[in-house]
Design a protein around this motif. Structure first.
Motif, mmCIF file in Angstrom:
data_model
loop_
_atom_site.group_PDB
_atom_site.id
_atom_site.type_symbol
_atom_site.label_atom_id
_atom_site.label_comp_id
_atom_site.label_asym_id
_atom_site.label_seq_id
_atom_site.Cartn_x
_atom_site.Cartn_y
_atom_site.Cartn_z
ATOM 1 N N LEU A 267 0.823 -1.203 0.000
ATOM 2 C CA LEU A 267 0.000 0.000 0.000
ATOM 3 C C LEU A 267 0.863 1.261 0.000
ATOM 4 C CD1 LEU A 267 -2.776 -0.899 2.606
ATOM 5 C CD2 LEU A 267 -2.941 -0.998 0.109
ATOM 6 N N VAL A 268 0.420 2.244 -0.772
ATOM 7 C CA VAL A 268 1.039 3.566 -0.731
ATOM 8 C C VAL A 268 0.757 4.195 0.626
ATOM 9 C CG1 VAL A 268 0.947 5.889 -1.709
ATOM 10 C CG2 VAL A 268 0.878 3.900 -3.223
ATOM 11 N N ARG A 269 1.762 4.729 1.262
ATOM 12 C CA ARG A 269 1.579 5.429 2.537
ATOM 13 C C ARG A 269 0.871 6.758 2.289
ATOM 14 N NH1 ARG A 269 6.505 7.017 3.913
ATOM 15 N NH2 ARG A 269 6.007 7.452 6.109
ATOM 16 N N GLY A 270 -0.141 7.046 3.116
ATOM 17 C CA GLY A 270 -0.835 8.325 3.035
ATOM 18 C C GLY A 270 -2.010 8.366 2.091
ATOM 19 N N ASP A 271 -2.330 7.240 1.415
ATOM 20 C CA ASP A 271 -3.405 7.278 0.423
ATOM 21 C C ASP A 271 -4.242 6.004 0.439
ATOM 22 O OD1 ASP A 271 -4.939 8.399 -1.581
ATOM 23 O OD2 ASP A 271 -3.586 7.821 -3.210
ATOM 24 N N ASN A 272 -4.462 5.438 1.634
ATOM 25 C CA ASN A 272 -5.267 4.218 1.743
ATOM 26 C C ASN A 272 -6.084 4.246 3.037
ATOM 27 O OD1 ASN A 272 -4.776 2.204 -0.557
ATOM 28 N ND2 ASN A 272 -2.704 2.910 -0.066
ATOM 29 N N PRO A 273 -7.185 5.001 3.026
ATOM 30 C CA PRO A 273 -8.005 5.104 4.230
ATOM 31 C C PRO A 273 -8.802 3.828 4.516
ATOM 32 C CG PRO A 273 -9.005 6.318 2.426
ATOM 33 C CD PRO A 273 -7.670 5.862 1.940
ATOM 34 N N VAL A 274 -9.028 3.582 5.790
ATOM 35 C CA VAL A 274 -9.832 2.454 6.243
ATOM 36 C C VAL A 274 -11.297 2.681 5.870
ATOM 37 C CG1 VAL A 274 -10.616 1.202 8.302
ATOM 38 C CG2 VAL A 274 -8.228 1.966 8.124
ATOM 39 N N LEU A 275 -11.973 1.633 5.408
ATOM 40 C CA LEU A 275 -13.395 1.730 5.089
ATOM 41 C C LEU A 275 -14.261 1.482 6.322
ATOM 42 C CD1 LEU A 275 -15.814 1.994 3.196
ATOM 43 C CD2 LEU A 275 -15.526 -0.427 2.612
ATOM 44 N N MET A 276 -14.189 0.275 6.889
ATOM 45 C CA MET A 276 -15.004 -0.078 8.052
ATOM 46 C C MET A 276 -14.160 -0.295 9.304
ATOM 47 S SD MET A 276 -18.159 -0.133 7.120
ATOM 48 C CE MET A 276 -19.150 -0.254 5.621
ATOM 49 N N THR A 277 -13.111 -1.092 9.156
ATOM 50 C CA THR A 277 -12.317 -1.490 10.316
ATOM 51 C C THR A 277 -11.002 -2.083 9.844
ATOM 52 O OG1 THR A 277 -12.433 -2.714 12.414
ATOM 53 C CG2 THR A 277 -13.213 -3.860 10.438
ATOM 54 N N MET A 278 -10.037 -2.173 10.769
ATOM 55 C CA MET A 278 -8.796 -2.892 10.518
ATOM 56 C C MET A 278 -8.299 -3.407 11.861
ATOM 57 S SD MET A 278 -6.957 -3.742 7.878
ATOM 58 C CE MET A 278 -7.370 -2.451 6.689
ATOM 59 N N GLU A 279 -8.238 -4.720 12.010
ATOM 60 C CA GLU A 279 -7.813 -5.353 13.249
ATOM 61 C C GLU A 279 -6.432 -5.975 13.045
ATOM 62 O OE1 GLU A 279 -12.315 -7.034 12.938
ATOM 63 O OE2 GLU A 279 -10.609 -8.414 13.013
#
Length: 286
Positions: A267-279
């Protein structure tokens, strides 16, 4: 940065976290058991009630799963497809699982990619009550003592989601400082982890598990996933200083989007926002 409006108001604490102790280990899932029970037994044999794990090739059957889908109502920003139950043995290519508790009983959240018996490549969200280990296969895990991923109603997304809560110390043998984390929506995945580590004095860490979703994806190899609803598994992840000494998260992932598109890469740093969750679990290395 991309942003998806959720049905509920944002919670002030954007990273839900519990500091605990952990230990990494491997074990073999037993054939003939439901995947949930096979995972539970593997953790219990090491003295843990829960944690996270990653796996590669493994045969499953019977097998049930859902894919990401558009929501038909305003109650959720995205939803799940109908259930798929492919015939024969499905063989995973990779996967990531969070093992915790839901409604007082063991439960898991598990995403992966696989090939079905007819050769179809697919992926998504495995169903604990419909998935059985067809043949033994090995997984890499980390158990956590002092924290438990527990499914609770989440007003922001209007889902019942896993998040870490403090739990009683069981006395399992541990070897490292660890953080059980859940990232909430609309914050960049890598940047959030880097900021968390800076705030908690973590200079180097290994990411274990990693189950969640991003708003599409942007990869360092130039690939782009435009459909916004994904099911994602982390395949490898580290946080370490770059050449200037600043913390940098390296996040290798695999995902499937709601159109059936499959993508893998860093993933590119700074350009991959979370949609629902990340555990995930952060194992502190120094």
């Amino acid at each position: 940065m991309r942003n998806i409006k959720q049905p509920g108001a944002p919670v002030a604490e954007r990273i839900q976290w519990v500091e605990a102790r952990g230990r990494a280990f491997s074990f073999t899932l037993q054939a003939g058991l439901p995947l949930l029970e096979a995972a539970r037994r593997g953790f219990a044999a090491e003295g843990f009630a829960g944690g996270v794990l990653n796996f590669g090739h493994g045969p499953l059957g019977p097998f049930g799963y859902v894919m990401p889908a558009l929501s038909k109502t305003a109650e959720n920003a995205a939803f799940y497809s109908d259930t798929y139950r492919p015939a024969g043995v499905t063989r995973t290519r990779l996967g990531s699982m969070t093992l915790g508790m839901r409604d007082g009983a063991p439960f898991f959240h598990c995403h992966g990619l696989w090939t079905e018996a007819d050769g179809k490549a697919s992926g998504g969200h495995m169903l604990p009550d419909e998935t059985v280990v067809a043949e033994p296969f090995e997984v890499e895990a980390i158990g956590v003592d002092g924290a438990m991923f527990t499914a609770e109603p989440d007003p922001e997304t209007n889902f019942k989601l896993f998040g870490p809560v403090a739990s009683a110390i069981t006395g399992a043998r541990t070897t490292s400082r660890a953080f059980a984390l859940r990232l909430r929506p609309n914050q960049d995945f890598a940047s959030s982890l880097e900021a968390f580590c800076r705030a908690h004095g973590v200079a180097r860490a290994k990411i274990h598990g990693g189950v969640g979703s991003t708003i599409g994806a942007r990869f360092t190899h130039g690939g782009v996933t435009e459909p916004f609803a994904t099911e994602l598994a982390i395949t490898a992840g580290t946080i370490a200083p770059d050449t200037s000494g600043a913390l940098e998260a390296a996040l290798d992932v695999a995902l499937i989007d709601y159109t059936g598109g499959i993508a893998e890469g860093r993933l590119v740093r700074g350009d991959n926002p979370v949609l629902m969750t990340m555990e995930l679990v952060l194992e502190v290395l120094d």
